[in-house]
Scaffold this motif. Sequence first.
Motif, PDB file in Angstrom:
ATOM      1  N   GLY A  30       0.652  -1.244  -0.164  1.00  0.00           N
ATOM      2  CA  GLY A  30       0.009   0.106   0.022  1.00  0.00           C
ATOM      3  C   GLY A  30       0.730   1.277   0.048  1.00  0.00           C
ATOM      4  N   THR A  31       2.064   1.245  -0.608  1.00  0.00           N
ATOM      5  CA  THR A  31       2.823   2.409  -0.772  1.00  0.00           C
ATOM      6  C   THR A  31       3.279   2.317  -2.100  1.00  0.00           C
ATOM      7  N   THR A  32       4.590   3.275  -2.320  1.00  0.00           N
ATOM      8  CA  THR A  32       4.994   3.408  -3.512  1.00  0.00           C
ATOM      9  C   THR A  32       6.444   3.024  -3.470  1.00  0.00           C
ATOM     10  N   GLU A  33       7.250   2.549  -4.581  1.00  0.00           N
ATOM     11  CA  GLU A  33       8.442   2.287  -4.779  1.00  0.00           C
ATOM     12  C   GLU A  33       9.276   3.593  -4.442  1.00  0.00           C
ATOM     13  N   TYR A  34       8.731   4.560  -5.063  1.00  0.00           N
ATOM     14  CA  TYR A  34       9.763   5.919  -4.588  1.00  0.00           C
ATOM     15  C   TYR A  34       9.684   6.196  -3.084  1.00  0.00           C
ATOM     16  N   HIS A  35       8.728   5.858  -2.352  1.00  0.00           N
ATOM     17  CA  HIS A  35       8.704   6.278  -0.977  1.00  0.00           C
ATOM     18  C   HIS A  35       9.582   5.225  -0.289  1.00  0.00           C
ATOM     19  N   LEU A  36       9.491   3.989  -0.676  1.00  0.00           N
ATOM     20  CA  LEU A  36       9.827   2.721   0.070  1.00  0.00           C
ATOM     21  C   LEU A  36      11.335   3.029  -0.138  1.00  0.00           C
ATOM     22  N   PRO A 253       7.747   8.314   9.884  1.00  0.00           N
ATOM     23  CA  PRO A 253       7.083   6.983  10.370  1.00  0.00           C
ATOM     24  C   PRO A 253       5.913   7.348  11.338  1.00  0.00           C
ATOM     25  N   SER A 254       5.852   8.794  11.911  1.00  0.00           N
ATOM     26  CA  SER A 254       4.845   8.872  12.853  1.00  0.00           C
ATOM     27  C   SER A 254       3.572   9.565  12.257  1.00  0.00           C
ATOM     28  N   ASN A 255       3.429   9.978  11.030  1.00  0.00           N
ATOM     29  CA  ASN A 255       2.442  10.577  10.425  1.00  0.00           C
ATOM     30  C   ASN A 255       1.936   9.761   9.230  1.00  0.00           C
ATOM     31  N   PRO A 256       0.515   9.942   8.793  1.00  0.00           N
ATOM     32  CA  PRO A 256       0.159   9.103   7.582  1.00  0.00           C
ATOM     33  C   PRO A 256       0.261   9.846   6.311  1.00  0.00           C
ATOM     34  N   TRP A 257       1.429  10.127   5.997  1.00  0.00           N
ATOM     35  CA  TRP A 257       1.764  10.666   4.571  1.00  0.00           C
ATOM     36  C   TRP A 257       3.045  10.042   3.998  1.00  0.00           C
ATOM     37  N   ARG A 258       3.397  10.267   2.869  1.00  0.00           N
ATOM     38  CA  ARG A 258       4.414   9.540   2.167  1.00  0.00           C
ATOM     39  C   ARG A 258       4.962  10.433   1.123  1.00  0.00           C
ATOM     40  N   LEU A 259       6.310  10.473   0.899  1.00  0.00           N
ATOM     41  CA  LEU A 259       6.773  11.148  -0.140  1.00  0.00           C
ATOM     42  C   LEU A 259       6.106  10.783  -1.642  1.00  0.00           C
ATOM     43  N   ARG A 260       5.978  11.865  -2.506  1.00  0.00           N
ATOM     44  CA  ARG A 260       5.674  11.489  -3.914  1.00  0.00           C
ATOM     45  C   ARG A 260       6.745  12.116  -4.712  1.00  0.00           C
ATOM     46  N   PRO A 261       6.914  11.765  -5.991  1.00  0.00           N
ATOM     47  CA  PRO A 261       7.770  12.231  -6.832  1.00  0.00           C
ATOM     48  C   PRO A 261       7.676  13.699  -7.107  1.00  0.00           C
ATOM     49  N   GLY A 262       8.808  14.257  -7.054  1.00  0.00           N
ATOM     50  CA  GLY A 262       8.577  16.056  -6.950  1.00  0.00           C
ATOM     51  C   GLY A 262       9.880  16.613  -6.607  1.00  0.00           C
ATOM     52  N   PRO A 263       9.991  17.718  -6.947  1.00  0.00           N
ATOM     53  CA  PRO A 263      11.341  18.779  -6.536  1.00  0.00           C
ATOM     54  C   PRO A 263      11.237  18.787  -5.054  1.00  0.00           C
ATOM     55  N   SER A 264      12.424  18.856  -3.965  1.00  0.00           N
ATOM     56  CA  SER A 264      12.306  19.310  -3.025  1.00  0.00           C
ATOM     57  C   SER A 264      13.061  20.827  -2.861  1.00  0.00           C
ATOM     58  N   ILE A 265      12.187  21.595  -2.150  1.00  0.00           N
ATOM     59  CA  ILE A 265      12.562  23.123  -2.275  1.00  0.00           C
ATOM     60  C   ILE A 265      12.959  23.604  -0.748  1.00  0.00           C
ATOM     61  N   VAL A 266      14.009  24.515  -1.042  1.00  0.00           N
ATOM     62  CA  VAL A 266      14.299  25.086   0.240  1.00  0.00           C
ATOM     63  C   VAL A 266      14.557  26.505   0.115  1.00  0.00           C
ATOM     64  N   GLU A 281      12.552  27.105   5.080  1.00  0.00           N
ATOM     65  CA  GLU A 281      11.516  26.402   4.816  1.00  0.00           C
ATOM     66  C   GLU A 281      11.958  25.348   3.972  1.00  0.00           C
ATOM     67  N   LEU A 282      11.758  24.162   4.378  1.00  0.00           N
ATOM     68  CA  LEU A 282      12.029  22.975   3.476  1.00  0.00           C
ATOM     69  C   LEU A 282      10.592  22.467   2.786  1.00  0.00           C
ATOM     70  N   TRP A 283      10.289  22.402   1.909  1.00  0.00           N
ATOM     71  CA  TRP A 283       9.144  21.917   1.040  1.00  0.00           C
ATOM     72  C   TRP A 283       9.299  20.516   0.540  1.00  0.00           C
ATOM     73  N   LEU A 284       8.332  19.421   1.234  1.00  0.00           N
ATOM     74  CA  LEU A 284       8.584  18.268   0.463  1.00  0.00           C
ATOM     75  C   LEU A 284       7.118  17.767  -0.156  1.00  0.00           C
ATOM     76  N   PRO A 285       7.333  17.413  -1.236  1.00  0.00           N
ATOM     77  CA  PRO A 285       5.943  17.005  -2.049  1.00  0.00           C
ATOM     78  C   PRO A 285       5.556  15.597  -1.428  1.00  0.00           C
ATOM     79  N   VAL A 286       4.144  15.670  -0.671  1.00  0.00           N
ATOM     80  CA  VAL A 286       3.546  14.384   0.086  1.00  0.00           C
ATOM     81  C   VAL A 286       2.224  14.053  -0.374  1.00  0.00           C
ATOM     82  N   GLU A 287       1.753  12.842  -0.009  1.00  0.00           N
ATOM     83  CA  GLU A 287       0.464  12.408  -0.211  1.00  0.00           C
ATOM     84  C   GLU A 287       0.006  11.471   0.875  1.00  0.00           C
ATOM     85  N   GLU A 288      -1.245  11.317   0.723  1.00  0.00           N
ATOM     86  CA  GLU A 288      -1.874  10.422   1.865  1.00  0.00           C
ATOM     87  C   GLU A 288      -1.311   8.986   1.674  1.00  0.00           C
ATOM     88  N   ALA A 289      -0.575   8.331   2.903  1.00  0.00           N
ATOM     89  CA  ALA A 289      -0.151   7.268   2.777  1.00  0.00           C
ATOM     90  C   ALA A 289      -1.167   6.126   2.697  1.00  0.00           C
TER      91      ALA A 289
END
Length: 289
Positions: A30-36, A253-266, A281-289
């Motif tokens: 139930g996750t993605t190869e990218y996040h794993l 590991p403590s929140n119901p989110w996972r990384l999705r493909p996309g740029p990381s932004i500072v 500010e560190l911006w990370l693209p996420v989606e519901e896990a």
Amino acid sequence: MISALNRLVDLVEKYLAEELDVRGLAAELGTTEYHLRRMFSSLAGMPLSEYVRRRRMTVAAADVVRGEDDLLSIAVRHGYSSTEAFGRAFRAVHGAGPSDVRRDGGPLRTQPRLRFHLTVEGSIPMDTRLIDRPAFRLVGHATRVPLIHHGVNPRIQQHIAALPQEEHARLKALGDTEPGGLLQVCDDVDPDGTEGSELTYLHGVAVSRDAPAPDGLDAIEVPAGKWAVFRTTGPHPQALQTTWAATATEWFPSNPWRLRPGPSIVAVLERADDFSTATCELWLPVEEA
């Protein structure tokens, strides 16, 4: 996620001599190869591919030292089509070729089997917000640089220093949407997070989706989606890198989110004149896990 990573480790052992279907396993869990892959490399301190190679060579070393089979048979058993390919992988892990190890009994470098456990200590305060953003563009000056996990990246420093001072002001004036200000963007990052692998670094700003990129500037199209935004303050870039690591060890590991493909932004909000300290500010693209 911890359960998924331990299941991944179990499958590595079960199919040690075969090509691991990480995408299929991720879908099953139930996750993605990218996040794993990103979570594995962040928590294990090495890419999944490197762990598989070390485990293969740890098991293969026992067969080599035992001396019951010829080296070609051992190579094929452990997923290699030739003694040459097997020898290169063996030497990369153990520091000596299989013939030398068979003769001398060593040297051998063992990779123990990993087991992941979650210990949330809360040692890193995570000042976080989650926001939805429509599609936007990142425009600026891009280059290819190696991934460096700790300390200052000299290639990025050189890239920024080569820009005329007036160009920074021109870029800043172009920005018309969040994240605001001059941005440090990393894109096309190896999902395994292999140190030394190449990524695209862009020094620029965020603009609305329909804003044209002026001549001479590179552009990255960013689709609509949700972002986790982490605020950091302290020595730079150490505070930023510590928080980045903590997203993998504590926040995801403590929140119901996972990384999705996309740029990381500072986004650098405030900084000392010599950049020794900064609020970012560190911006990370996420989606519901």
